[in-house]
Design a protein around this motif. Structure first.
Motif, PDB file in Angstrom:
ATOM      1  N   ASP A 285       0.832  -1.212   0.000  1.00  0.00           N
ATOM      2  CA  ASP A 285       0.000   0.000   0.000  1.00  0.00           C
ATOM      3  C   ASP A 285       0.863   1.257   0.000  1.00  0.00           C
ATOM      4  OD1 ASP A 285      -2.346  -1.429  -0.054  1.00  0.00           O
ATOM      5  OD2 ASP A 285      -2.808  -1.186   2.076  1.00  0.00           O
ATOM      6  N   ASP A 286       1.991   1.221   0.706  1.00  0.00           N
ATOM      7  CA  ASP A 286       2.934   2.348   0.669  1.00  0.00           C
ATOM      8  C   ASP A 286       3.421   2.579  -0.760  1.00  0.00           C
ATOM      9  OD1 ASP A 286       2.755   2.662   3.411  1.00  0.00           O
ATOM     10  OD2 ASP A 286       4.744   1.844   3.847  1.00  0.00           O
ATOM     11  N   ALA A 287       3.759   1.491  -1.444  1.00  0.00           N
ATOM     12  CA  ALA A 287       4.269   1.602  -2.817  1.00  0.00           C
ATOM     13  C   ALA A 287       3.231   2.237  -3.734  1.00  0.00           C
ATOM     14  CB  ALA A 287       4.674   0.224  -3.335  1.00  0.00           C
ATOM     15  N   VAL A 288       1.990   1.812  -3.598  1.00  0.00           N
ATOM     16  CA  VAL A 288       0.909   2.380  -4.415  1.00  0.00           C
ATOM     17  C   VAL A 288       0.738   3.864  -4.105  1.00  0.00           C
ATOM     18  CG1 VAL A 288      -1.576   2.321  -4.881  1.00  0.00           C
ATOM     19  CG2 VAL A 288      -0.291   0.178  -4.666  1.00  0.00           C
ATOM     20  N   ALA A 289       0.745   4.201  -2.813  1.00  0.00           N
ATOM     21  CA  ALA A 289       0.549   5.596  -2.414  1.00  0.00           C
ATOM     22  C   ALA A 289       1.683   6.483  -2.904  1.00  0.00           C
ATOM     23  CB  ALA A 289       0.435   5.686  -0.887  1.00  0.00           C
ATOM     24  N   LEU A 290       2.914   5.990  -2.860  1.00  0.00           N
ATOM     25  CA  LEU A 290       4.056   6.780  -3.335  1.00  0.00           C
ATOM     26  C   LEU A 290       3.941   7.043  -4.834  1.00  0.00           C
ATOM     27  CD1 LEU A 290       6.758   8.161  -2.939  1.00  0.00           C
ATOM     28  CD2 LEU A 290       7.865   5.912  -3.145  1.00  0.00           C
ATOM     29  N   ASN A 291       3.607   6.020  -5.603  1.00  0.00           N
ATOM     30  CA  ASN A 291       3.432   6.214  -7.042  1.00  0.00           C
ATOM     31  C   ASN A 291       2.291   7.179  -7.332  1.00  0.00           C
ATOM     32  OD1 ASN A 291       3.858   5.423  -9.953  1.00  0.00           O
ATOM     33  ND2 ASN A 291       1.747   4.765  -9.669  1.00  0.00           N
ATOM     34  N   ASP A 292       1.172   7.030  -6.618  1.00  0.00           N
ATOM     35  CA  ASP A 292       0.030   7.932  -6.826  1.00  0.00           C
ATOM     36  C   ASP A 292       0.406   9.370  -6.494  1.00  0.00           C
ATOM     37  OD1 ASP A 292      -1.510   5.790  -7.593  1.00  0.00           O
ATOM     38  OD2 ASP A 292      -2.618   5.639  -5.702  1.00  0.00           O
ATOM     39  N   ALA A 293       1.152   9.551  -5.405  1.00  0.00           N
ATOM     40  CA  ALA A 293       1.530  10.902  -4.985  1.00  0.00           C
ATOM     41  C   ALA A 293       2.423  11.566  -6.030  1.00  0.00           C
ATOM     42  CB  ALA A 293       2.241  10.849  -3.640  1.00  0.00           C
ATOM     43  N   LEU A 294       3.372  10.838  -6.536  1.00  0.00           N
ATOM     44  CA  LEU A 294       4.254  11.389  -7.565  1.00  0.00           C
ATOM     45  C   LEU A 294       3.483  11.706  -8.842  1.00  0.00           C
ATOM     46  CD1 LEU A 294       7.296   9.028  -6.966  1.00  0.00           C
ATOM     47  CD2 LEU A 294       7.258  11.492  -6.557  1.00  0.00           C
ATOM     48  N   ALA A 295       2.558  10.830  -9.199  1.00  0.00           N
ATOM     49  CA  ALA A 295       1.748  11.079 -10.394  1.00  0.00           C
ATOM     50  C   ALA A 295       0.892  12.332 -10.222  1.00  0.00           C
ATOM     51  CB  ALA A 295       0.859   9.870 -10.686  1.00  0.00           C
ATOM     52  N   ASP A 296       0.353  12.517  -9.012  1.00  0.00           N
ATOM     53  CA  ASP A 296      -0.470  13.704  -8.736  1.00  0.00           C
ATOM     54  C   ASP A 296       0.324  14.988  -8.937  1.00  0.00           C
ATOM     55  OD1 ASP A 296      -2.588  12.091  -8.077  1.00  0.00           O
ATOM     56  OD2 ASP A 296      -2.399  12.370  -5.904  1.00  0.00           O
ATOM     57  N   ARG A 307       3.465  15.004  -0.698  1.00  0.00           N
ATOM     58  CA  ARG A 307       2.125  14.504  -0.985  1.00  0.00           C
ATOM     59  C   ARG A 307       1.977  13.051  -0.523  1.00  0.00           C
ATOM     60  NH1 ARG A 307      -3.189  14.955  -1.182  1.00  0.00           N
ATOM     61  NH2 ARG A 307      -4.167  13.898  -2.949  1.00  0.00           N
ATOM     62  N   TYR A 308       3.014  12.260  -0.682  1.00  0.00           N
ATOM     63  CA  TYR A 308       3.008  10.872  -0.210  1.00  0.00           C
ATOM     64  C   TYR A 308       2.723  10.803   1.292  1.00  0.00           C
ATOM     65  CZ  TYR A 308       5.385   6.612   1.560  1.00  0.00           C
ATOM     66  OH  TYR A 308       5.721   5.464   2.227  1.00  0.00           O
ATOM     67  N   VAL A 309       3.407  11.647   2.057  1.00  0.00           N
ATOM     68  CA  VAL A 309       3.171  11.676   3.504  1.00  0.00           C
ATOM     69  C   VAL A 309       1.733  12.086   3.796  1.00  0.00           C
ATOM     70  CG1 VAL A 309       3.881  12.713   5.692  1.00  0.00           C
ATOM     71  CG2 VAL A 309       5.596  12.190   3.952  1.00  0.00           C
ATOM     72  N   GLU A 310       1.241  13.076   3.075  1.00  0.00           N
ATOM     73  CA  GLU A 310      -0.129  13.554   3.275  1.00  0.00           C
ATOM     74  C   GLU A 310      -1.142  12.448   2.986  1.00  0.00           C
ATOM     75  OE1 GLU A 310      -3.100  17.064   1.509  1.00  0.00           O
ATOM     76  OE2 GLU A 310      -1.136  16.713   0.609  1.00  0.00           O
ATOM     77  N   LEU A 311      -0.913  11.687   1.921  1.00  0.00           N
ATOM     78  CA  LEU A 311      -1.845  10.625   1.546  1.00  0.00           C
ATOM     79  C   LEU A 311      -1.800   9.439   2.499  1.00  0.00           C
ATOM     80  CD1 LEU A 311      -1.387  10.356  -2.342  1.00  0.00           C
ATOM     81  CD2 LEU A 311      -3.395  11.221  -1.128  1.00  0.00           C
ATOM     82  N   ARG A 312      -0.618   9.088   2.925  1.00  0.00           N
ATOM     83  CA  ARG A 312      -0.423   7.800   3.579  1.00  0.00           C
ATOM     84  C   ARG A 312      -0.327   7.852   5.098  1.00  0.00           C
ATOM     85  NH1 ARG A 312      -1.837   3.018   3.644  1.00  0.00           N
ATOM     86  NH2 ARG A 312      -0.293   1.378   3.891  1.00  0.00           N
ATOM     87  N   LYS A 313       0.124   8.967   5.640  1.00  0.00           N
ATOM     88  CA  LYS A 313       0.407   9.015   7.072  1.00  0.00           C
ATOM     89  C   LYS A 313      -0.815   8.745   7.959  1.00  0.00           C
ATOM     90  CE  LYS A 313       2.980  11.692  10.516  1.00  0.00           C
ATOM     91  NZ  LYS A 313       1.989  11.604  11.599  1.00  0.00           N
TER      92      LYS A 313
END
Length: 382
Positions: A285-296, A307-313
């Motif tokens: 799930d971390d991997a998915v969130a990191l990719n999504d954050a970068l894409a955003d 953004r990754y921290v914001e989405l996942r934390k």
């Protein structure tokens, strides 16, 4: 962009595949310190909700893994000589860790990705040429070690001791067995992950280790003790070793998730305790969130990592809290084992605070009925 993924486990392979599929022109290097086909452990689990999220992120990967998974919705909770049988509303899935890694590597290869096995990152200079460095290298993360002051690492070493074994048989149903024995309080947690294999986690509490003499036994003698005490569950099968060393759990967390262009995911970021069985799913799930954050953020590294921290934390914080409650429940297992088996099972199922009595109704309906029948005052509000 040049991306270095450090660690060829599930999180690293998934992130590499996701970003390479999204941006084929990126140069993505995967470094794994272990040789090909080396894995330390046996089976891993992925719950239904985790598989649903994986399907949404990468349907081909999900379907490939599902074909090799063993699914189960039953579990026995055994307290000395009494047992409660649970039937969960949703089936959990398990797969051999080596099978999982091999399948993921094959799918990565279809994207042009090759895992560089036997490659250990020794210094920051090894990573200087990369725009993004993803530390997916597990609980003993080298990326985290190289930048440790920046990640604000905290460690808490637990008192219980444990070791991971396998059993060359599909033990059914899955079970958690807690026993007061001549050695002290011993716990066995096992689940099948292939037609002819099961994972078997052996554990004892601090008192058993320190005051009852379990510490004075050799690893071979401790293995023999578990084979003797749980012979009825093992059906005569010996425990299979794979770096099955008895140790204490080091609960490692990071106050910062990234520094500069280096970011942590999975156990490199926060180590998931085996008692909640969520390490693989949290890492993926971390991997998915990191990719999504970068894409955003159109792959703007600084913005994307924030953004990754914001989405996942928020989710990770909830699981960290649940993890602490779970392992503290095991750390005080002597107190818990004084309960009646039904009350004990309820206490076990609700130990993380994420499941209350009402949620038991949908989570494990057959036990909800058993519990309410055993404690009618609860159902009447008394």
């Amino acid at each position: 962009m040049k991306v270095a993924v450090i660690g060829g486990g599930p999180a690293g392979l998934l992130f590499a595949r996701l970003i390479k599929r999204r941006a084929p022109a990126y140069a993505v290097d995967i470094f794994e310190q272990n040789p090909v086909d080396a894995t330390y452990g046996f089976g891993v689990t992925l719950a239904g909700a985790a598989r649903d999220r994986l399907r949404k992120a990468d349907e081909a990967l999900h379907d490939t893994l599902a074909e090799s998974m063993v699914f189960n919705d039953e579990q026995d909770i055994v307290l000395n000589d009494r047992k409660v049988s649970l039937k969960y509303a949703a089936k959990g899935g398990a797969i051999a860790r080596l099978t999982l890694l091999n399948l993921m590597e094959q799918l990565c290869a279809e994207c042009g990705l090759v895992v560089q096995h036997g490659r250990r990152i020794e210094s920051r200079d090894d990573l200087a040429a990369y725009d993004l460095v993803v530390g997916a290298d597990g609980a003993n993360s080298q990326v985290r070690t190289l930048l440790e002051p920046k990640f604000r690492v905290q460690n808490r070493v637990l008192h219980n001791r444990f070791a991971w074994y396998g059993v060359a048989k599909a033990l059914k149903p899955n079970a958690l067995v807690f026993r007061d024995t001549r050695f002290g309080r011993l716990v066995a947690h096992y689940y099948s992950y292939a037609p002819g294999m099961s994972t078997f986690v052996a554990e004892c509490d601090g008192e058993t280790w320190n005051e009852r003499g379990f510490s004075r036994l050799s690893d071979d003698e401790r293995k023999a003790a578990f084979e003797d005490v749980f012979a009825d569950m093992l059906d005569g099968q010996p425990l299979v070793e794979n770096k099955s060393v008895w140790r204490r759990f080091n609960f490692t967390t990071c106050g910062e998730w990234f520094h500069g262009n280096a970011v942590l995911i999975g156990d490199a970021l926060r180590v998931a305790h085996f008692s909640i069985g969520s390490g693989t799913r949290l890492a993926m799930d971390d991997a998915v969130a990191l990719n999504d954050a970068l894409a955003d953020c159109a792959d703007d590294i600084a913005v994307g990592l924030a953004r990754y921290v914001e989405l996942r934390k928020p989710t990770r914080d909830l699981f960290t809290e649940a993890t602490v409650k779970s392992f503290e429940w095991y750390e005080d297992i002597g107190k818990q084992m004084e309960l009646d088996v039904v009350a004990f099972t309820r206490d076990f199922l609700t130990r993380t605070g994420r499941i209350d009595d009402e949620r038991l109704r949908s989570y494990v309906p057959n036990f909800y009925d058993t519990y309410m029948a055993a404690f009618p005052a609860i159902s009447s509000g008394g």
